[in-house]
Design a protein around this motif. Structure first.
Motif, PDB file in Angstrom:
ATOM      1  N   ASN A   1      45.554  14.124 105.755  1.00 22.67           N
ATOM      2  CA  ASN A   1      45.619  15.532 105.351  1.00 22.67           C
ATOM      3  C   ASN A   1      44.385  16.275 105.852  1.00 22.67           C
ATOM      4  O   ASN A   1      43.505  16.665 105.082  1.00 22.67           O
ATOM      5  CB  ASN A   1      45.727  15.636 103.830  1.00 22.67           C
ATOM      6  CG  ASN A   1      46.981  14.986 103.300  1.00 22.67           C
ATOM      7  OD1 ASN A   1      48.055  15.160 103.878  1.00 22.67           O
ATOM      8  ND2 ASN A   1      46.847  14.238 102.215  1.00 22.67           N
ATOM      9  N   ILE A   2      44.326  16.460 107.173  1.00 23.84           N
ATOM     10  CA  ILE A   2      43.183  17.138 107.780  1.00 23.84           C
ATOM     11  C   ILE A   2      43.299  18.638 107.522  1.00 23.84           C
ATOM     12  O   ILE A   2      44.327  19.251 107.849  1.00 23.84           O
ATOM     13  CB  ILE A   2      43.125  16.860 109.289  1.00 23.84           C
ATOM     14  CG1 ILE A   2      42.985  15.358 109.541  1.00 23.84           C
ATOM     15  CG2 ILE A   2      41.973  17.622 109.940  1.00 23.84           C
ATOM     16  CD1 ILE A   2      43.025  14.979 111.007  1.00 23.84           C
ATOM     17  N   PRO A   3      42.272  19.269 106.942  1.00 24.28           N
ATOM     18  CA  PRO A   3      42.347  20.717 106.707  1.00 24.28           C
ATOM     19  C   PRO A   3      42.348  21.491 108.021  1.00 24.28           C
ATOM     20  O   PRO A   3      41.767  21.054 109.019  1.00 24.28           O
ATOM     21  CB  PRO A   3      41.094  21.007 105.887  1.00 24.28           C
ATOM     22  CG  PRO A   3      40.153  19.881 106.182  1.00 24.28           C
ATOM     23  CD  PRO A   3      41.009  18.679 106.447  1.00 24.28           C
ATOM     24  N   LEU A   4      43.003  22.640 108.010  1.00 22.02           N
ATOM     25  CA  LEU A   4      43.150  23.464 109.212  1.00 22.02           C
ATOM     26  C   LEU A   4      42.545  24.845 108.987  1.00 22.02           C
ATOM     27  O   LEU A   4      42.664  25.416 107.900  1.00 22.02           O
ATOM     28  CB  LEU A   4      44.628  23.627 109.569  1.00 22.02           C
ATOM     29  CG  LEU A   4      45.433  22.372 109.894  1.00 22.02           C
ATOM     30  CD1 LEU A   4      46.901  22.731 110.067  1.00 22.02           C
ATOM     31  CD2 LEU A   4      44.900  21.701 111.149  1.00 22.02           C
ATOM     32  N   VAL A   5      41.914  25.377 110.034  1.00 23.77           N
ATOM     33  CA  VAL A   5      41.529  26.781 110.056  1.00 23.77           C
ATOM     34  C   VAL A   5      42.678  27.548 110.705  1.00 23.77           C
ATOM     35  O   VAL A   5      42.965  27.365 111.894  1.00 23.77           O
ATOM     36  CB  VAL A   5      40.229  27.001 110.848  1.00 23.77           C
ATOM     37  CG1 VAL A   5      39.904  28.491 110.921  1.00 23.77           C
ATOM     38  CG2 VAL A   5      39.078  26.252 110.215  1.00 23.77           C
ATOM     39  N   ARG A   6      43.354  28.367 109.938  1.00 26.98           N
ATOM     40  CA  ARG A   6      44.524  29.107 110.440  1.00 26.98           C
ATOM     41  C   ARG A   6      44.031  30.426 111.046  1.00 26.98           C
ATOM     42  O   ARG A   6      44.072  31.476 110.419  1.00 26.98           O
ATOM     43  CB  ARG A   6      45.524  29.337 109.315  1.00 26.98           C
ATOM     44  CG  ARG A   6      45.986  28.031 108.673  1.00 26.98           C
ATOM     45  CD  ARG A   6      46.948  28.239 107.521  1.00 26.98           C
ATOM     46  NE  ARG A   6      47.284  26.963 106.910  1.00 26.98           N
ATOM     47  CZ  ARG A   6      48.244  26.149 107.342  1.00 26.98           C
ATOM     48  NH1 ARG A   6      48.964  26.498 108.402  1.00 26.98           N
ATOM     49  NH2 ARG A   6      48.477  25.021 106.729  1.00 26.98           N
ATOM     50  N   ALA A   7      43.583  30.331 112.304  1.00 22.22           N
ATOM     51  CA  ALA A   7      42.926  31.467 112.949  1.00 22.22           C
ATOM     52  C   ALA A   7      43.906  32.564 113.336  1.00 22.22           C
ATOM     53  O   ALA A   7      43.618  33.753 113.187  1.00 22.22           O
ATOM     54  CB  ALA A   7      42.165  30.991 114.183  1.00 22.22           C
TER      55      ALA A   7
END
Length: 347
Positions: free
Chosen positions: A25-31
């Motif tokens: 569950n790698i966190p994502l930066v939703r750019a």
């Protein structure tokens, strides 16, 4: 309706944050999240929003300096987002970029002539006479003397460096130029000169621009249409005059209200928008603006609003202000003809 020069469909970019090898569950930066728009030949589309909203990421995605997570970028109907390196090379000539910092975007070891000629020689061979002629012509186009051809960037002023960056972008005769905060580092008087130059070149050569800026005064003078972004999404897309005369989305209203007024005798009555921009790693559910929006209702907290047309032809992503469903006959596209006859004078 004419085919747009550039068509962006559902463009998305997520940056994974570092995590353990076994962490699934790698966190994502939703750019950037599902961004769509078009740009016609000779048009200027401005993209505005607070820092961190995804404006510069879009520029890098369009130039394929970053790879999109999903979505399409079509130039004259060809999706360049999916092209491999060899196939993409030919399309590099169609789009060029003018970067924000004229100090770091130029090679300090190359003369002005070499900086202009270098991109051309990536595609074709030029003899010495052709190189001189091309550099002379482009320097004159951007208002610089050919005598500056042998100067290094360190010997030029900030405005001259930015003009040199524009000359370099013009060298490949592109159809579209992306200007990412291209005048933000310059004095106000120099900003006006550069903006007037861009307008003149657009009239002469029919170039389309995507102008990324946080300066609403610049946007109001140079833009034909404006896309307002908040936390990776477009929340309003409208003709420039209409957007500044009557913003519809609450965030657009807050953004325009926050712009400084160059008159010490006038006082703004509108209160500033409260709260901080949420983290793109953990954005709010529903509409990302709802924690700061004075008009938010329960639906705003649950459902992400779609970018839909309003009665006056603009597109707005707001459950309260734009409840209309999209019509098949309408698209996120601008007028293919954009007469510009005025120069810019920033005060």
């Amino acid at each position: 309706m004419n085919t747009p020069l550039l068509k962006v469909e559902n463009l998305t970019k997520h940056f994974p944050l570092s995590a353990g090898i076994l962490d699934k569950n790698i966190p994502l930066v939703r750019a950037v999240e599902n961004v769509s728009f078009t740009v016609s030949a000779g048009e200027t589309l401005c993209i505005v929003g607070e820092s961190g909203c995804g404006k510069s990421t879009i520029a890098r995605l369009l130039m394929r300096l970053s790879e999109p997570t999903s979505g399409r970028v079509l130039i004259d109907g060809t999706d360049i987002a999916g092209l491999k390196k060899g196939s993409l090379r030919a399309w590099r000539r169609r789009m060029q970029m003018v970067f924000q910092d004229p100090y770091s975007s130029l090679n300090p070891r190359l003369t002005a002539e070499r900086i202009i000629i270098e991109p051309v020689e990536n595609f074709e061979r030029l003899n010495r006479r052709q190189r001189k002629a091309l550099a002379t012509d482009l320097l004159r186009k951007v208002g610089m003397s050919p005598e500056m051809m042998d100067r290094l960037p360190s010997e030029l002023s900030g405005g001259q460096r930015q003009r040199l960056g524009i000359a370099r972008a013009l060298a490949l005769r592109p159809s579209l130029i992306i200007a990412d905060e291209a005048v933000s580092a310059l004095d106000v008087s120099v900003q006006a000169q550069i903006l007037n130059l861009l307008l003149d070149l657009q009239q002469q050569m029919g170039i389309a621009y995507i102008v990324i800026s946080h300066d609403l005064a610049v946007v109001q003078h140079i833009g034909h249409r404006v896309a307002v972004m908040y936390l990776g999404r477009i929340v309003e897309l409208a003709a420039c005059d209409a957007l500044f005369a009557k913003p519809v989305h609450p965030y657009t209203e807050a953004l325009i209200a926050a712009a400084p007024i160059p008159d010490p005798t006038r006082v703004r009555l509108e209160p500033p928008v409260e709260g901080e921009v949420p983290s793109p790693i953990n954005p709010p559910s529903g509409c990302a603006f709802h924690p700061r929006c004075p008009l938010a209702v329960e639906r705003c907290r649950i459902e992400v609003p779609r970018l839909v047309p309003t009665a006056d032809g603009r597109f707005v992503a707001c459950h309260v202000r734009a409840p209309l469903e999209p019509k098949p006959s309408m698209s996120i596209q601008g007028n293919p003809t954009w007469p510009h006859t005025t120069s810019v004078a920033l005060l």
